[in-house]
Design an enzyme around this catalytic site. Structure first.
Site, PDB file in Angstrom:
ATOM      1  CB  ALA A 210      -0.934  -0.009   1.214  1.00  0.00           C
ATOM      2  N   PRO A 211       0.337   2.382  -0.471  1.00  0.00           N
ATOM      3  CG  PRO A 211      -0.980   3.924  -1.649  1.00  0.00           C
ATOM      4  CD  PRO A 211      -1.010   2.537  -1.044  1.00  0.00           C
ATOM      5  CD1 TRP A 212       4.836   7.264   0.180  1.00  0.00           C
ATOM      6  CD2 TRP A 212       3.476   9.030   0.100  1.00  0.00           C
ATOM      7  NE1 TRP A 212       5.258   8.088  -0.849  1.00  0.00           N
ATOM      8  CE2 TRP A 212       4.446   9.174  -0.916  1.00  0.00           C
ATOM      9  CE3 TRP A 212       2.507  10.024   0.252  1.00  0.00           C
ATOM     10  CZ2 TRP A 212       4.473  10.265  -1.789  1.00  0.00           C
ATOM     11  CZ3 TRP A 212       2.523  11.119  -0.610  1.00  0.00           C
ATOM     12  CH2 TRP A 212       3.499  11.229  -1.611  1.00  0.00           C
TER      13      TRP A 212
ATOM     14  CE  LYS B 207       6.750  -2.342   1.666  1.00  0.00           C
ATOM     15  NZ  LYS B 207       6.890  -0.996   2.289  1.00  0.00           N
ATOM     16  N   PRO B 208       2.552  -1.764   4.539  1.00  0.00           N
ATOM     17  CG  PRO B 208       2.593  -0.828   6.688  1.00  0.00           C
ATOM     18  CD  PRO B 208       2.659  -2.149   5.956  1.00  0.00           C
TER      19      PRO B 208
ATOM     20  CB  SER C 120       5.860   5.311  -7.990  1.00  0.00           C
ATOM     21  OG  SER C 120       6.818   4.281  -7.764  1.00  0.00           O
TER      22      SER C 120
ATOM     23  CD  GLU D 251      -4.416   3.208  -8.286  1.00  0.00           C
ATOM     24  OE1 GLU D 251      -3.857   3.963  -9.114  1.00  0.00           O
ATOM     25  OE2 GLU D 251      -4.636   3.540  -7.127  1.00  0.00           O
TER      26      GLU D 251
ATOM     27  CB  CYS E 215      -2.983   8.219  -8.755  1.00  0.00           C
ATOM     28  SG  CYS E 215      -4.137   7.141  -7.898  1.00  0.00           S
TER      29      CYS E 215
ATOM     30  CD  GLU F 296       1.407  10.531 -10.170  1.00  0.00           C
ATOM     31  OE1 GLU F 296       0.214  10.370  -9.841  1.00  0.00           O
ATOM     32  OE2 GLU F 296       2.233   9.591 -10.184  1.00  0.00           O
TER      33      GLU F 296
END
Length: 481
Positions: free
Chosen positions: A151-153, A177-178, A234, A255, A289, A385
């Site tokens: 997962a992302p921040w 995993k965060p 990313s 994603e 995003c 981005e």
């Protein structure tokens, strides 16, 4: 100096430290100071989590849809009941405004958990039948197995739900995993899920959380146990996951980034467009995003639109967790502050900063809501981005040009069209090469509709029945009559 908080992994129903004792600092982005430590998990920790998930899988795979539904409904109730703790953990890691986090994250998270609870009982396949004489075919839709998820921040708490809820609803077990900068809310969620698993006497290893850095994530993806790897992150991280997963042909769900075009035609309601784009561009400091940060506006209303957008940006406030009237908090980390600042500092001579364009304060990672006009299609800030509170504006003269420029980037996640002309809106929704097209709105998500893109934005869907299906596999069974 306040005491440093210690976060721990959650493996097989227990909170544990990394086996070798290594840790990572966790920084409060509103101050830039370390407030906690989390495990820097290595191979032994990943092995333990994968073993727990693999041991739990047979019983969870064979559980009934009603059992999975009951689990997810109880998790939703527990998240609702412990909302204050989750908001506190999320805001400490991200600096997001507390009130916004409660309404814009806790509420949809609970709704999404309840959606997937219902989806657990609605898996369907092709009707059984005789497709050749004397033989009956049936379709079995089965869980995949152990899923390695990253997962992302930017939305650590909510994307954790997007990851584990459909996976366990379909009968899989999970190692999640965060991000190394935002582990707190995910660790707390793991404990909440674990308590419900214990209450229902279900396998403890259904959900495991392992903290660490990108090397930890690579160990998870390359581990022989998982049958699937899923990441929100990313493009660079997604490519690395796909390459790692290819070594043993794991299923992959990606994603990734976005560069959403926001196409404003001359007949659009300018006041409505400016209001919607301001919110959707600056929400969460533009760290989304799907953020409405790449505006293409018709030349006939360009100057009017830019003036109104710059004025609106000047009224938007960034600030601390509990400050009144704040739309967004700081950027997540010092590296992200440097990235956003770098894009603005490197603007070409033909670009004009209409609002913002600078850091706010000397403490923490706050950046002013920024509007940049005069940009051209090949400019770096158009093609790449930024992932910050920076809205760019380009001027187009006709519909074909708008389509060409909108599609002329490597990303293809989300987009929006602003017009009063229904036929034009329908044409644009067909021609825009993005996984989502909003019309006269932007960045609204619902559990029933899919979220995911094309090109370098990845593949696979989050949310909806389409995302749920990504976590199942299809088996044909044929029997002779």
């Amino acid at each position: 100096m306040s005491e440093i908080r210690t976060l721990r992994n959650y493996i097989d129903g227990e909170f544990v430290d990394a086996k070798d004792g290594r840790t990572l600092p966790v920084v409060d982005p509103t101050t830039g100071e370390v407030y906690a430590s989390s495990p820097l998990s290595g191979a032994a920790d990943v092995d333990a989590a994968m073993a727990a998930a693999a041991a739990a899988f047979p019983a969870w795979r064979d559980s009934t849809p009603s059992t999975r539904q009951k689990l997810l409904l109880k998790i939703a109730d527990a998240v609702e009941a412990r909302a204050d703790e989750l908001v506190e953990a999320e805001c400490r890691d991200t600096g997001k405004p507390r009130a916004v986090t409660r309404t814009e994250e806790i509420v949809p998270m609970v709704d999404q958990l309840r959606f997937f609870a219902g989806a657990a009982r609605l898996l369907e396949g092709k009707a059984a039948g005789e497709y050749t004489e004397g033989l009956t075919s049936i379709i079995r839709r089965e869980p995949i197995g152990v899923c390695a998820q990253v997962a992302p921040w930017n939305y650590p708490m909510m994307t954790a739900v997007w990851k584990f809820a459909p996976a366990i609803a379909a009968g899989n077990t999970v190692v999640l995993k965060p991000s190394d900068t935002t582990p707190a809310s995910t660790v707390l969620l793991a404990g909440i899920v674990g308590d419900v698993l214990k209450e229902l006497d279900l396998p403890a290893g259904v959900l495991n959380v392992v903290c660490g850095d990108r090397n930890t994530g690579q160990l998870m993806v390359e581990h022989p146990v998982p049958a699937m790897a899923a990441i929100t992150g990313s493009v660079r991280a997604g490519i690395q996951v796909a390459e790692s997963a290819a070594k043993d042909v794991k299923r992959v769900h990606l994603e990734l980034g976005g560069k959403a075009p926001v196409v404003v035609f001359g007949d659009a309601d300018i006041a409505q467009a400016v209001e919607g784009i301001t919110t959707a561009g600056f929400f969460n400091a533009g760290q989304d995003c799907t953020a409405a940060t790449r505006v293409l506006v018709h030349s006939s209303v360009h100057d009017e639109f830019v003036a109104a957008l710059a004025e609106a940006a000047a009224d938007v406030r960034t600030g601390g967790i509990d400050e009144e009237g704040v739309l967004f908090g700081p950027l997540n980390n010092v590296h992200q502050l440097a990235q956003v600042s770098g894009f603005v500092d490197r603007l070409p001579p033909h670009a004009k900063v209409e609002a913002g364009g600078h850091r706010v304060g000397e403490q923490g990672y706050f950046y002013a809501p920024t509007v940049v006009s005069g940009l051209e299609q090949e400019d770096e800030i158009i093609q790449n981005e930024v992932f910050g509170p920076v809205i760019t504006v380009q001027s187009f003269t006709h519909e074909d040009q708008a389509v060409e420029w909108a599609n002329g980037v490597d990303y293809a996640l989300a987009s929006s069209v602003w017009t009063k002309d229904h036929a034009r809106a329908m044409r644009m929704s067909k021609r825009l090469d993005f996984g989502c097209v909003w019309i006269n709105t932007h960045m609204i998500l619902v559990a029933e509709m899919p979220h995911g893109g094309y090109k370098k934005s990845g593949y696979g869907k989050d949310l909806s029945a389409y995302g749920f299906e990504d976590y199942t596999r299809i088996k044909h069974v044929m029997t002779s009559l």
